[in-house]
Design a protein around this motif. Structure first.
Motif, PDB file in Angstrom:
ATOM      1  N   LEU A   1       0.770  -1.162   0.108  1.00 19.40           N
ATOM      2  CA  LEU A   1      -0.043   0.002   0.132  1.00 19.40           C
ATOM      3  C   LEU A   1       0.665   1.092  -0.008  1.00 19.40           C
ATOM      4  O   LEU A   1       0.636   2.127  -0.712  1.00 19.40           O
ATOM      5  N   LEU A   2       2.078   1.295   0.655  1.00 23.18           N
ATOM      6  CA  LEU A   2       2.752   2.431   0.964  1.00 23.18           C
ATOM      7  C   LEU A   2       3.616   2.511  -0.516  1.00 23.18           C
ATOM      8  O   LEU A   2       3.907   3.598  -0.822  1.00 23.18           O
ATOM      9  N   ARG A   3       3.746   1.287  -1.268  1.00 24.88           N
ATOM     10  CA  ARG A   3       4.344   1.628  -2.781  1.00 24.88           C
ATOM     11  C   ARG A   3       3.795   2.514  -3.456  1.00 24.88           C
ATOM     12  O   ARG A   3       4.125   2.859  -4.679  1.00 24.88           O
ATOM     13  N   ARG A   4       2.314   2.646  -3.257  1.00 27.08           N
ATOM     14  CA  ARG A   4       1.516   3.418  -4.229  1.00 27.08           C
ATOM     15  C   ARG A   4       1.599   4.717  -3.938  1.00 27.08           C
ATOM     16  O   ARG A   4       0.871   5.601  -4.656  1.00 27.08           O
ATOM     17  N   SER A   5       2.181   5.192  -3.019  1.00 24.32           N
ATOM     18  CA  SER A   5       2.568   6.778  -2.753  1.00 24.32           C
ATOM     19  C   SER A   5       3.315   7.309  -3.865  1.00 24.32           C
ATOM     20  O   SER A   5       4.109   6.790  -4.595  1.00 24.32           O
ATOM     21  N   LYS A   6       2.959   8.697  -4.021  1.00 19.71           N
ATOM     22  CA  LYS A   6       3.666   9.310  -4.980  1.00 19.71           C
ATOM     23  C   LYS A   6       5.181   9.768  -4.725  1.00 19.71           C
ATOM     24  O   LYS A   6       5.851  10.216  -5.412  1.00 19.71           O
ATOM     25  N   GLN A   7       5.304   9.948  -3.538  1.00 16.56           N
ATOM     26  CA  GLN A   7       6.583  10.102  -2.716  1.00 16.56           C
ATOM     27  C   GLN A   7       7.554   9.163  -2.916  1.00 16.56           C
ATOM     28  O   GLN A   7       7.283   7.825  -2.544  1.00 16.56           O
ATOM     29  N   GLU A   8       8.868   9.486  -3.437  1.00  8.62           N
ATOM     30  CA  GLU A   8       9.974   8.117  -3.326  1.00  8.62           C
ATOM     31  C   GLU A   8      10.244   7.592  -2.277  1.00  8.62           C
ATOM     32  O   GLU A   8      10.558   6.439  -1.967  1.00  8.62           O
ATOM     33  N   THR A   9      10.270   8.656  -1.020  1.00  6.84           N
ATOM     34  CA  THR A   9      10.906   8.023   0.269  1.00  6.84           C
ATOM     35  C   THR A   9       9.665   7.181   0.828  1.00  6.84           C
ATOM     36  O   THR A   9      10.269   6.116   1.372  1.00  6.84           O
ATOM     37  N   MET A  10       8.403   7.470   0.718  1.00  7.32           N
ATOM     38  CA  MET A  10       7.569   6.576   0.953  1.00  7.32           C
ATOM     39  C   MET A  10       7.395   5.121  -0.001  1.00  7.32           C
ATOM     40  O   MET A  10       7.056   4.159   0.963  1.00  7.32           O
ATOM     41  N   LYS A  11       7.563   5.069  -1.056  1.00 14.04           N
ATOM     42  CA  LYS A  11       7.937   4.174  -1.780  1.00 14.04           C
ATOM     43  C   LYS A  11       8.976   3.077  -1.447  1.00 14.04           C
ATOM     44  O   LYS A  11       8.548   1.881  -1.028  1.00 14.04           O
ATOM     45  N   GLN A  12      10.089   3.688  -1.033  1.00 13.92           N
ATOM     46  CA  GLN A  12      11.181   3.052  -0.656  1.00 13.92           C
ATOM     47  C   GLN A  12      10.863   2.263   0.878  1.00 13.92           C
ATOM     48  O   GLN A  12      10.993   1.148   1.271  1.00 13.92           O
ATOM     49  N   ALA A  13      10.260   3.160   1.543  1.00 14.28           N
ATOM     50  CA  ALA A  13       9.742   2.595   3.039  1.00 14.28           C
ATOM     51  C   ALA A  13       8.700   1.488   2.810  1.00 14.28           C
ATOM     52  O   ALA A  13       8.807   0.597   3.779  1.00 14.28           O
ATOM     53  N   GLY A  14       7.843   1.644   2.004  1.00 16.10           N
ATOM     54  CA  GLY A  14       7.160   0.485   1.720  1.00 16.10           C
ATOM     55  C   GLY A  14       7.585  -0.410   1.250  1.00 16.10           C
ATOM     56  O   GLY A  14       7.357  -1.689   1.565  1.00 16.10           O
ATOM     57  N   ALA A  15       8.549  -0.329   0.309  1.00 15.76           N
ATOM     58  CA  ALA A  15       9.406  -1.599  -0.113  1.00 15.76           C
ATOM     59  C   ALA A  15       9.950  -2.500   1.006  1.00 15.76           C
ATOM     60  O   ALA A  15      10.253  -3.626   1.325  1.00 15.76           O
ATOM     61  N   LEU A  16      10.924  -1.442   1.935  1.00 18.88           N
ATOM     62  CA  LEU A  16      11.277  -2.116   3.261  1.00 18.88           C
ATOM     63  C   LEU A  16      10.645  -2.782   3.923  1.00 18.88           C
ATOM     64  O   LEU A  16      10.782  -3.836   4.407  1.00 18.88           O
ATOM     65  N   LEU A  17       9.319  -2.235   4.216  1.00 18.06           N
ATOM     66  CA  LEU A  17       8.349  -2.971   5.090  1.00 18.06           C
ATOM     67  C   LEU A  17       7.882  -4.348   4.325  1.00 18.06           C
ATOM     68  O   LEU A  17       7.794  -5.266   5.127  1.00 18.06           O
ATOM     69  N   SER A  18       7.680  -4.353   3.169  1.00 12.83           N
ATOM     70  CA  SER A  18       7.384  -5.662   2.712  1.00 12.83           C
ATOM     71  C   SER A  18       8.629  -6.636   2.716  1.00 12.83           C
ATOM     72  O   SER A  18       8.154  -7.777   2.925  1.00 12.83           O
ATOM     73  N   TRP A  19       9.741  -6.074   2.560  1.00 14.74           N
ATOM     74  CA  TRP A  19      10.710  -7.155   2.762  1.00 14.74           C
ATOM     75  C   TRP A  19      10.822  -7.670   4.242  1.00 14.74           C
ATOM     76  O   TRP A  19      11.305  -8.648   4.520  1.00 14.74           O
ATOM     77  N   CYS A  20      10.591  -6.656   5.179  1.00 13.12           N
ATOM     78  CA  CYS A  20      10.485  -7.337   6.623  1.00 13.12           C
ATOM     79  C   CYS A  20       9.393  -8.267   6.598  1.00 13.12           C
ATOM     80  O   CYS A  20       9.511  -9.154   7.496  1.00 13.12           O
ATOM     81  N   GLY A  21       8.233  -8.185   5.947  1.00  7.64           N
ATOM     82  CA  GLY A  21       6.943  -9.039   6.291  1.00  7.64           C
ATOM     83  C   GLY A  21       7.613 -10.469   5.566  1.00  7.64           C
ATOM     84  O   GLY A  21       7.181 -11.324   5.921  1.00  7.64           O
ATOM     85  N   VAL A  22       8.359 -10.311   4.472  1.00  6.57           N
ATOM     86  CA  VAL A  22       8.850 -11.533   3.852  1.00  6.57           C
ATOM     87  C   VAL A  22       9.542 -12.085   4.743  1.00  6.57           C
ATOM     88  O   VAL A  22       9.510 -13.484   4.864  1.00  6.57           O
ATOM     89  N   SER A  23      10.583 -11.562   5.449  1.00  2.00           N
ATOM     90  CA  SER A  23      11.431 -12.122   6.497  1.00  2.00           C
ATOM     91  C   SER A  23      10.732 -12.936   7.489  1.00  2.00           C
ATOM     92  O   SER A  23      10.966 -13.926   8.298  1.00  2.00           O
ATOM     93  N   SER A  24       9.389 -12.162   7.961  1.00  2.00           N
ATOM     94  CA  SER A  24       8.591 -12.568   8.942  1.00  2.00           C
ATOM     95  C   SER A  24       7.877 -13.820   8.652  1.00  2.00           C
ATOM     96  O   SER A  24       7.852 -14.975   9.368  1.00  2.00           O
TER      97      SER A  24
END
Length: 359
Positions: free
Chosen positions: A105-128
């Motif tokens: 959901l965060l990856r849908r943001s228009k801000q690049e920082t929020m997109k990268q934060a969303g990708a980081l959160l997704s990778w954390c979810g994959v690890s979990s």
């Protein structure tokens, strides 16, 4: 006459030359490598250029500082260590899937920082999710999937052993990176005598071997181990004499020896504390299971009072609380272990980021 001076990435050199020649064919160009300039390396701008997988982890690096030009970029190592620690402390398939969904959901943001934060959160979810399979946990339920590895609550000693072993590996990697950075700077004295140098690392690894032999394997310690330990300590004690000979300092040798003794004590206590600090990985993994147990027990008690509705609400809001509260705490702890235990060994900070005039 116009004089333009600036920095360009090495891989962009041919393209810049071509563009300038197209605009001003008669322009005189002088391009020199950064290493040949009489400029402090801290003044050379830094550009982090990573693949799509590593790009989100730049957020973790830049929040600590930019790695100085000419040193090793730690992003790949941080990506592996951060995801391992986060997943180990927050291992649950259901919670991991929630984090992946929120990250998308965060990856849908228009801000690049929020997109990268969303990708980081997704990778954390994959690890979990991966550790959820290893632990056999799905929203705290242990009868949905069978553990591929162990249940942390039933194998406490194994979890603590893996945590400490991982910590030893991270600290050792930090020592090796510091030695490499020192060699790249041609600072051979630091490579040998730094608190994360070769001699200190040798004493650390020797200490681990001594503890493993005497306390874990219950085997007699060979005299060669003790002799090597004494030799390493003596080398650190002679550091002031060598430093005085190299730097021509007028410092008293007595004061220098006292500083060496304090440094040796700091090395011993520091490495011991840093290694033990990784036990928190096991502690939070157990806390994750403990919170689930508390929620399910509370749900069981309330089911007799208000029926299945109260029981369901307790489980629902309990899982939300764990995701929000413990997820944030686990993320902070993963950062803390990277910053204070890992980065403090080798990280050399630069001063400015490379910002091009145009992309």
């Amino acid at each position: 006459t116009f004089l333009i001076s600036g920095w360009i990435p090495k891989e962009e050199k041919s393209r810049v030359v071509k563009e300038v020649r197209n605009v001003v064919p008669s322009a005189y160009l002088e391009i020199r490598a950064a290493q040949t300039l009489n400029v402090d390396k801290e003044q050379i701008p830094v550009r982090l250029n990573h693949t799509r997988f590593l790009k989100p982890f730049e957020l973790l690096i830049t929040s600590y500082g930019l790695p100085r030009y000419g040193t090793i970029d730690p992003t790949l190592f941080v990506a592996i260590s951060f995801l391992f620690m986060f997943g180990a402390m927050f291992g649950d398939l259901g919670h991991g899937l929630v984090l992946v969904f929120c990250g998308l959901l965060l990856r849908r943001s228009k801000q690049e920082t929020m997109k990268q934060a969303g990708a980081l959160l997704s990778w954390c979810g994959v690890s979990s999710c991966i550790f959820g399979f290893l632990y056999g946990s799905f929203f705290g339920l242990e009868n949905i999937i069978s553990p591929l590895w162990i249940n942390p609550f039933h194998h406490i000693n194994d979890v603590f052993r893996v945590s400490v072993t991982f910590g030893i590996g991270i600290l050792s990697l930090g020592i090796l990176l510091n030695i490499i950075n020192s060699l790249l700077d041609r600072n051979y004295f630091r490579a040998l005598f730094d608190k994360a140098g070769l001699i200190s690392g040798f004493l650390y690894w020797l200490g681990i071997a001594l503890v493993s032999k005497s306390f874990i394997a219950r085997a007699p310690v060979p005299p060669a181990y003790l002799l090597a330990l004494i030799a390493g300590v003596c080398l650190l004690l002679f550091k002031p004499i060598l430093e005085k000979a190299i730097t021509k300092k007028n410092e008293s040798l007595g004061v220098a020896f006292m500083e060496s003794l304090i440094d040796i004590l700091e090395i011993v206590m520091g490495y011991l504390a840093n290694t033990i600090s990784f036990i928190r990985i096991a502690a939070f993994a157990l806390a994750h299971v403990g919170l689930f147990m508390a929620i399910f027990e509370l749900s069981r008690l309330l089911s007799g009072i208000g029926g299945n509705i109260f029981s369901f609400l307790v489980i629902l809001f309990g899982n939300i609380l764990i995701i929000l509260l413990e997820g944030m705490v686990v993320g902070i702890q993963s950062l803390r272990l990277n910053y204070y235990e890992f980065f403090s060994r080798f990280f050399v900070q630069g001063k400015q980021e490379f910002k091009p005039l145009t992309k």
